[in-house]
Every structure is written in C-alpha cells, then in structure tokens.
Write a protein that holds these residues in place. Structure first.
Motif, PDB file in Angstrom:
ATOM      1  N   ILE A  37      23.254   2.397  -0.649  1.00  0.00           N
ATOM      2  CA  ILE A  37      22.900   2.061   0.550  1.00  0.00           C
ATOM      3  C   ILE A  37      23.938   2.226   1.470  1.00  0.00           C
ATOM      4  CG2 ILE A  37      21.285   0.830   1.795  1.00  0.00           C
ATOM      5  CD1 ILE A  37      19.607  -0.026  -0.791  1.00  0.00           C
ATOM      6  N   VAL A  38      23.972   3.074   2.472  1.00  0.00           N
ATOM      7  CA  VAL A  38      25.018   2.841   3.405  1.00  0.00           C
ATOM      8  C   VAL A  38      24.316   1.764   4.609  1.00  0.00           C
ATOM      9  CG1 VAL A  38      26.411   4.235   4.859  1.00  0.00           C
ATOM     10  CG2 VAL A  38      25.446   5.067   2.762  1.00  0.00           C
ATOM     11  N   GLY A  39      25.150   0.845   4.876  1.00  0.00           N
ATOM     12  CA  GLY A  39      24.666  -0.113   5.876  1.00  0.00           C
ATOM     13  C   GLY A  39      24.105  -1.386   5.307  1.00  0.00           C
ATOM     14  N   ALA A  40      25.015  -2.699   5.594  1.00  0.00           N
ATOM     15  CA  ALA A  40      24.481  -3.718   5.040  1.00  0.00           C
ATOM     16  C   ALA A  40      23.982  -4.737   6.332  1.00  0.00           C
ATOM     17  CB  ALA A  40      25.612  -4.509   4.376  1.00  0.00           C
ATOM     18  N   GLY A  41      23.128  -3.917   7.088  1.00  0.00           N
ATOM     19  CA  GLY A  41      22.202  -4.932   7.920  1.00  0.00           C
ATOM     20  C   GLY A  41      20.887  -5.144   7.243  1.00  0.00           C
ATOM     21  N   GLY A  42      20.056  -5.796   7.922  1.00  0.00           N
ATOM     22  CA  GLY A  42      18.889  -6.487   7.189  1.00  0.00           C
ATOM     23  C   GLY A  42      17.990  -5.366   6.371  1.00  0.00           C
ATOM     24  N   HIS A  43      17.766  -4.103   6.944  1.00  0.00           N
ATOM     25  CA  HIS A  43      17.105  -3.188   6.376  1.00  0.00           C
ATOM     26  C   HIS A  43      17.921  -2.635   5.047  1.00  0.00           C
ATOM     27  CE1 HIS A  43      14.616  -1.710  10.054  1.00  0.00           C
ATOM     28  NE2 HIS A  43      14.974  -3.037  10.183  1.00  0.00           N
ATOM     29  N   GLY A  44      19.064  -2.330   4.989  1.00  0.00           N
ATOM     30  CA  GLY A  44      20.029  -1.942   4.018  1.00  0.00           C
ATOM     31  C   GLY A  44      19.980  -3.235   2.784  1.00  0.00           C
ATOM     32  N   LEU A  45      20.013  -4.166   3.221  1.00  0.00           N
ATOM     33  CA  LEU A  45      20.168  -5.249   2.289  1.00  0.00           C
ATOM     34  C   LEU A  45      18.813  -5.649   1.501  1.00  0.00           C
ATOM     35  CD1 LEU A  45      22.538  -7.674   4.176  1.00  0.00           C
ATOM     36  CD2 LEU A  45      22.964  -6.624   2.058  1.00  0.00           C
ATOM     37  N   ALA A  46      17.563  -5.569   2.594  1.00  0.00           N
ATOM     38  CA  ALA A  46      16.238  -5.886   2.029  1.00  0.00           C
ATOM     39  C   ALA A  46      15.797  -4.620   0.939  1.00  0.00           C
ATOM     40  CB  ALA A  46      15.298  -5.911   3.163  1.00  0.00           C
ATOM     41  N   ALA A  47      16.397  -3.379   1.360  1.00  0.00           N
ATOM     42  CA  ALA A  47      15.883  -2.300   0.444  1.00  0.00           C
ATOM     43  C   ALA A  47      16.714  -2.546  -0.880  1.00  0.00           C
ATOM     44  CB  ALA A  47      16.400  -0.987   0.948  1.00  0.00           C
ATOM     45  N   ALA A  48      18.035  -2.991  -0.990  1.00  0.00           N
ATOM     46  CA  ALA A  48      18.587  -3.125  -2.115  1.00  0.00           C
ATOM     47  C   ALA A  48      17.667  -4.446  -3.010  1.00  0.00           C
ATOM     48  CB  ALA A  48      19.970  -3.404  -1.992  1.00  0.00           C
ATOM     49  N   TYR A  49      17.353  -5.344  -2.149  1.00  0.00           N
ATOM     50  CA  TYR A  49      16.597  -6.477  -2.626  1.00  0.00           C
ATOM     51  C   TYR A  49      15.389  -6.067  -3.419  1.00  0.00           C
ATOM     52  CZ  TYR A  49      13.684 -10.773  -3.226  1.00  0.00           C
ATOM     53  OH  TYR A  49      12.726 -11.451  -3.581  1.00  0.00           O
ATOM     54  N   TYR A  50      14.533  -5.427  -2.759  1.00  0.00           N
ATOM     55  CA  TYR A  50      13.215  -4.929  -3.406  1.00  0.00           C
ATOM     56  C   TYR A  50      13.410  -3.704  -4.448  1.00  0.00           C
ATOM     57  CZ  TYR A  50      10.887  -7.461   0.380  1.00  0.00           C
ATOM     58  OH  TYR A  50      10.535  -8.478   1.259  1.00  0.00           O
ATOM     59  N   LEU A  51      14.490  -3.031  -4.462  1.00  0.00           N
ATOM     60  CA  LEU A  51      14.952  -2.026  -5.574  1.00  0.00           C
ATOM     61  C   LEU A  51      14.881  -3.081  -6.833  1.00  0.00           C
ATOM     62  CD1 LEU A  51      17.570   0.649  -4.136  1.00  0.00           C
ATOM     63  CD2 LEU A  51      15.150   1.170  -5.287  1.00  0.00           C
ATOM     64  N   GLU A  54      11.466  -5.171  -7.377  1.00  0.00           N
ATOM     65  CA  GLU A  54      10.169  -4.483  -7.611  1.00  0.00           C
ATOM     66  C   GLU A  54      10.187  -3.265  -8.500  1.00  0.00           C
ATOM     67  OE1 GLU A  54       7.664  -4.370  -4.181  1.00  0.00           O
ATOM     68  OE2 GLU A  54       7.532  -6.724  -4.418  1.00  0.00           O
ATOM     69  N   HIS A  55      11.351  -2.614  -8.501  1.00  0.00           N
ATOM     70  CA  HIS A  55      11.462  -1.421  -9.342  1.00  0.00           C
ATOM     71  C   HIS A  55      12.577  -1.396 -10.432  1.00  0.00           C
ATOM     72  CE1 HIS A  55       9.160   0.319  -6.139  1.00  0.00           C
ATOM     73  NE2 HIS A  55       9.756  -0.154  -5.278  1.00  0.00           N
ATOM     74  N   GLY A  56      13.295  -2.717 -10.704  1.00  0.00           N
ATOM     75  CA  GLY A  56      14.180  -2.752 -11.557  1.00  0.00           C
ATOM     76  C   GLY A  56      15.262  -2.003 -11.605  1.00  0.00           C
ATOM     77  N   ILE A  57      15.626  -1.434 -10.515  1.00  0.00           N
ATOM     78  CA  ILE A  57      16.922  -0.934 -10.305  1.00  0.00           C
ATOM     79  C   ILE A  57      17.809  -1.696  -9.443  1.00  0.00           C
ATOM     80  CG2 ILE A  57      17.878   1.284  -9.063  1.00  0.00           C
ATOM     81  CD1 ILE A  57      14.937   2.441  -9.155  1.00  0.00           C
ATOM     82  N   ALA A  58      18.784  -2.339 -10.273  1.00  0.00           N
ATOM     83  CA  ALA A  58      19.811  -3.227  -9.826  1.00  0.00           C
ATOM     84  C   ALA A  58      21.179  -2.734  -9.677  1.00  0.00           C
ATOM     85  CB  ALA A  58      19.612  -4.510 -10.692  1.00  0.00           C
ATOM     86  N   ASN A  59      21.586  -1.540 -10.309  1.00  0.00           N
ATOM     87  CA  ASN A  59      22.664  -0.781 -10.293  1.00  0.00           C
ATOM     88  C   ASN A  59      23.061  -0.070  -8.988  1.00  0.00           C
ATOM     89  OD1 ASN A  59      25.276   0.126 -10.970  1.00  0.00           O
ATOM     90  ND2 ASN A  59      24.389   1.866 -12.102  1.00  0.00           N
ATOM     91  N   VAL A  60      23.011  -0.827  -7.983  1.00  0.00           N
ATOM     92  CA  VAL A  60      22.968  -0.506  -6.732  1.00  0.00           C
ATOM     93  C   VAL A  60      24.069  -1.036  -5.854  1.00  0.00           C
ATOM     94  CG1 VAL A  60      21.656  -0.544  -4.532  1.00  0.00           C
ATOM     95  CG2 VAL A  60      20.491  -0.226  -6.758  1.00  0.00           C
ATOM     96  N   ALA A  61      24.609  -0.170  -4.991  1.00  0.00           N
ATOM     97  CA  ALA A  61      25.686  -0.988  -4.112  1.00  0.00           C
ATOM     98  C   ALA A  61      25.305  -0.761  -2.607  1.00  0.00           C
ATOM     99  CB  ALA A  61      27.143  -0.275  -4.245  1.00  0.00           C
ATOM    100  N   VAL A  62      25.458  -1.517  -1.768  1.00  0.00           N
ATOM    101  CA  VAL A  62      25.406  -1.717  -0.352  1.00  0.00           C
ATOM    102  C   VAL A  62      26.640  -1.525   0.346  1.00  0.00           C
ATOM    103  CG1 VAL A  62      24.119  -2.696   1.512  1.00  0.00           C
ATOM    104  CG2 VAL A  62      23.233  -2.844  -0.570  1.00  0.00           C
ATOM    105  N   LEU A  63      27.066  -0.352   0.763  1.00  0.00           N
ATOM    106  CA  LEU A  63      28.415  -0.432   1.530  1.00  0.00           C
ATOM    107  C   LEU A  63      28.480  -0.639   3.175  1.00  0.00           C
ATOM    108  CD1 LEU A  63      29.468   3.155   0.149  1.00  0.00           C
ATOM    109  CD2 LEU A  63      29.861   0.621  -1.073  1.00  0.00           C
ATOM    110  N   ASP A  64      29.239  -1.272   3.614  1.00  0.00           N
ATOM    111  CA  ASP A  64      29.264  -1.535   5.294  1.00  0.00           C
ATOM    112  C   ASP A  64      30.598  -1.356   5.395  1.00  0.00           C
ATOM    113  OD1 ASP A  64      27.324  -2.913   7.192  1.00  0.00           O
ATOM    114  OD2 ASP A  64      29.139  -2.689   8.002  1.00  0.00           O
ATOM    115  N   LYS A  65      30.626  -0.660   6.861  1.00  0.00           N
ATOM    116  CA  LYS A  65      32.170  -0.419   7.390  1.00  0.00           C
ATOM    117  C   LYS A  65      32.673  -1.889   7.900  1.00  0.00           C
ATOM    118  CE  LYS A  65      30.722   0.950  11.878  1.00  0.00           C
ATOM    119  NZ  LYS A  65      30.564   1.935  12.785  1.00  0.00           N
TER     120      LYS A  65
END
Ligand code: FAD
Ligand code: PYC
Length: 417
Positions: A37-51, A54-65
């Motif tokens: 997920i590109v962008g560690a704003g609230g939306h990107g971080l929330a998407a990572a959390y729910y991934l 709720e979907h068992g997908i935790a091998n995720v990175a959130v990148l921010d500039k």
C-alpha cells in the motif's frame, strides 16, 4: 543512476558488446509482499489493518515518502458526518460512521471520536432548499439529519450569532447529531499500531518512484527510494498526489490537486459544544479537547502541490468566523498550515480496481476524506483481497468518468467549490 559491476567493466575493456548493460539489482523473482500500500495516511493504514484482520493477509507493507500520518490525515479539521445526498454516498459515508462508533474499542486505542453533532448552516433561500433536500434524502437512507430553526440552532450552539441583520444571517441549520470529530493523529497511530501488531510492515521515508509492470501489463512491484520491492498487488492511497503515482503505471486520472488550509486559535475553556459548517461563507469550526478552536478555510482557486495556500483565503475565513461567532474575535491565532487535496469532477472519491491488473486506487476524497478513513480502508482491503469491489464501493469506480454515471456531491462536499 547507472550502476556498473566489476564484470561489466571487464567486458567493456575487452571490447565486448557495448550495448550490454548489467541488470543489477535484479528484480526479486519472488514477491516480497502479498500486497503493498503506497501512502501511510489514515486510509492506507486502515486498509492494511483490515487486510490483516478481516482477510488474513498480513504480509503487507505500507510505504510512505515521509512519516505516517504526515499528509492530510494529520492536517485536517477532523469533521465526521455522513449526511451526503445520493444513495451511494450515504451508504459509503455511513458505513464509515458506523465503524467510527466502535473504532476505539476495535483498535484498543482511544481515537477520541466525539459525536457532538455537526450543524450545517443555511444563510439564504437556496441554502434552505438544499438543506431540506439533504435532510429528506438522508432520512430515506436511514441517515439521521434534522432541521433546526435559528432559535433551535442557537440553543444547540449558544455562541452562534443569529442576528437577522448579519451580512449572512442564519436562516436555520441541518443537524446530524451522530456526526462529530476525532483526534486525527490518534487515528493514524491507532491503525498503525494495530496493523503492525498483526504483522504489517510500515516503512517511512520510502518514496515510491516507479510502478513496474510485466509485459502482459500486470503489476510486478514498486521502485522506491530504497530499491525495488516485488509484489503482485499495489494499492495507491496517496491523497493529493494520486495522479503522480498512477502516471508511473501509465494511468491518467480525472483529478485536480488544490491546497486547503486550516488554523487553530490559542486554547480556551470549553466554549463551542458542536461542529459548525457554513458552505456559503466557507468556514468550519469546532473546539478540540485541548481547547483550541480548529478552523478550516475553502480551497485555493489555483491548482498546486505546495502544502501552503494563499493568505487571503484565511483572511476571508477569519472574517466569516468572526461574524458567526462575535465573541471569538478576541482569540489569538496559534498556527496555520495547508494540505493538498485531490478533487474529482463530481466531488466523489475513486475507490476500486484500475485498468492495470493488480493495481488498486483510493483517491479523490477532496476536502472530505477524513470522515471516510475506517470505511475507505475497510472497502479498499476487501477490494485488494478479493480483486473485486465491495458492493458499497462498486459505484465509485474510475470507469464512471467514461460511462457518465457520476455521483455529484458538490453541494454536500462542504468546501470544494
Ligand atoms: P494522506 O493522509 O494525505 O496520506 C497520503 C500519504 O501518501 C501521505 O502520508 C504522503 O506522504 C504519501 N505519499 C504521497 N506520495 C507518495 C509517494 N510517492 N511514495 C510514498 N508515499 C507517498 N476531511 C474530512 O472528512 N473532514 C474534515 O474536516 C477535513 N478537513 C480538512 C482540512 C484540511 C486543511 C485538509 C488539507 C483536508 C481536510 N479533509 C477533511 C480531507 C482529509 O484530510 C483527507 O481526505 C484524508 O485525510 C485523506 O487521507 P489519506 O490517508 O487518503 O491521505
Ligand atoms: O467534509 O465535513 C467535511 C469538511 C469540513 C471541512 C472540510 N471538510
């Protein structure tokens, strides 16, 4: 920068094929992450959390500039409401509002959601008619909204000036009692902490500089300031800069980016019990738990990526606030700042798949995306996990700008016009 290996120097010295170029560093053949997920704003971080949740997908990175929450999430005036006109909008914003109502418990982190009521003022006959239309539409969708006379508005918000001789007299107000505010940095930190606890990597100071695609067009990974990272799924959630990111994958967006400014007063004792918005005079105000009056302005007239804006916009807002709340004239301003919001032609977001396989997009929330944070993250996570939109975000597709199925929320979007 071109990189040479020792081997390449030897080849060149020996007169080998001069067109040969070392392929180093080689793209990682195995995806490093299931999704980025590109962008560690609230939306990107929330998407990572729910991934993860709720979907068992935790091998995720959130990148921010930059740093997490350093974009619009940490710069907004935190107004939360769901009183939008169209059915699709009521559904998406009320989905978010329902998540706000249980968010502190869900994250085990106090995001200080405070449903103190959002009052939207009407100053002329047109405003009254628009407010009534919204109230009726909202109620049909099960979204609370009610009309207040000027006297009722004053009873709900005692410092409000309802003098009929005012330049923009208050003719009434639409009140959504479930609306309110939350603490914006706590929202970013709460989602970040909860996502990290489930195994998500959050990588700051890691600007994405390219989006790579395979010959068949699908996403293969991202180039970053720290090197290439392979992944089959990339979600762009970079409010204000979405066009820049999507351009890296060859996708053009119908977006314009504008500065939007806000400022706070010195802290004072509790004086303003609710949130007040005036679309007509372009001012919105609430009091933070620290005591500061949090005040926002309208968007600048000119497109720009500078995180500041024109001074006259702030001056107009100060004039409007002083007329609406004469007793606030004596407050001193503490600090002001700007953020960059990206705005679609219909003032509704784009949240869904893109023409590029494996590339997902969340943008175009304009001046109003903070309220959507948990809902947007929840729906983006669904879309990434299932590679198809949830029924709630399906209408907010990119294709609507080709088909003409727009969701025109200009009148509900508060300050984008
Ligand atoms: P952001 O928080 O902006 O996060 C995007 C992130 O992407 C940033 O951290 C940025 O650094 C990162 N990024 C950008 N480019 C790259 C790159 N190349 N590589 C890696 N990372 C990158 N909304 C409301 O609902 N209510 C309000 O009262 C309200 N008031 C507002 C007042 C102001 C002054 C402003 C500016 C906005 C306001 N908004 C409001 C809108 C709201 O702030 C945004 O819609 C929302 O916060 C967007 O969140 P986000 O997570 O999508 O974006
Ligand atoms: O969406 O309610 C809103 C809002 C108010 C100020 C900026 N956005």
């Amino acid at each position: 920068m071109t990189r040479f290996s020792i081997a390449s120097l030897f080849r060149n010295a020996l007169g080998a094929d001069q067109n040969w170029r070392p392929q180093w560093p080689k793209p990682d053949p195995k995806p490093r992450y299931d999704a980025i997920i590109v962008g560690a704003g609230g939306h990107g971080l929330a998407a990572a959390y729910y991934l993860a949740k709720e979907h068992g997908i935790a091998n995720v990175a959130v990148l921010d500039k930059g740093w997490l929450g350093g974009g619009n999430t940490g710069r907004n005036t935190t107004i939360i409401r769901s009183n939008y006109l169209y059915d699709q909008s009521a559904a998406i914003y009320d989905h978010a509002l329902c998540l706000w109502e249980g968010l502190s418990q869900d994250l085990n982190y106090n995001v200080m959601f405070s449903p103190r009521g959002v009052m939207m003022l009407a100053h002329n006959v047109h405003d009254v008619q628009v407010s009534m239309r919204h109230i009726h539409a909202n109620r049909l969708n099960g979204v609370d909204n009610e009309w207040l006379t000027p006297e009722q508005a004053k009873a709900y918000c005692p410092p409000l000036n309802i003098d009929a001789g005012a330049r923009y007299p208050v003719l009434g107000a639409a009140l959504q009692r479930r609306g309110g505010v939350a603490r914006h940095d706590a929202v970013a930190w709460g989602f970040a902490r909860a996502a990290a606890a489930r195994g998500v990597d959050i990588i700051e100071n890691c600007a994405v500089t390219g989006i790579r695609r395979s010959p068949d067009g699908a996403v293969t990974g991202v180039d970053t300031a720290n090197g290439f990272i392979a992944t089959p799924k990339v979600a762009v959630s970079t409010a204000g800069h979405s066009s820049v990111l999507m351009d890296m994958a060859g996708v053009r967006l119908p977006l314009e980016s504008f500065p939007l400014q806000a400022f706070v007063s010195e802290p004072v004792k509790p004086a303003l019990p609710c949130v007040v918005i005036s679309n007509t005079v372009h001012a919105y105000i609430s009091q933070s738990d620290k005591g500061e009056m949090v005040i926002g302005a309208g968007t600048d007239q000119y497109v720009s990526y500078s995180q500041r804006g024109a001074l006259h916009i702030v001056e107009d807002t100060v004039a409007a606030v002083c007329e609406l709340f004469p007793e606030f004239r004596r407050l001193k301003m503490l600090r002001n700042w700007g953020g960059i919001v990206d705005v679609t032609p219909d003032r509704s977001p784009i949240l869904g798949k893109t023409p590029v396989p494996g590339l997902y997009l969340n943008c175009g929330w304009g001046t109003g995306g903070f309220k959507a944070t948990p809902g947007s993250g929840h729906l983006l996570a669904w879309t990434i996990a299932k590679d198809e939109p949830h029924p709630i975000n399906a209408p907010f597709n990119l294709d609507r700008f080709r088909t003409g199925r727009l969701i025109d929320e200009a009148a509900a979007a508060a300050v984008t016009h």
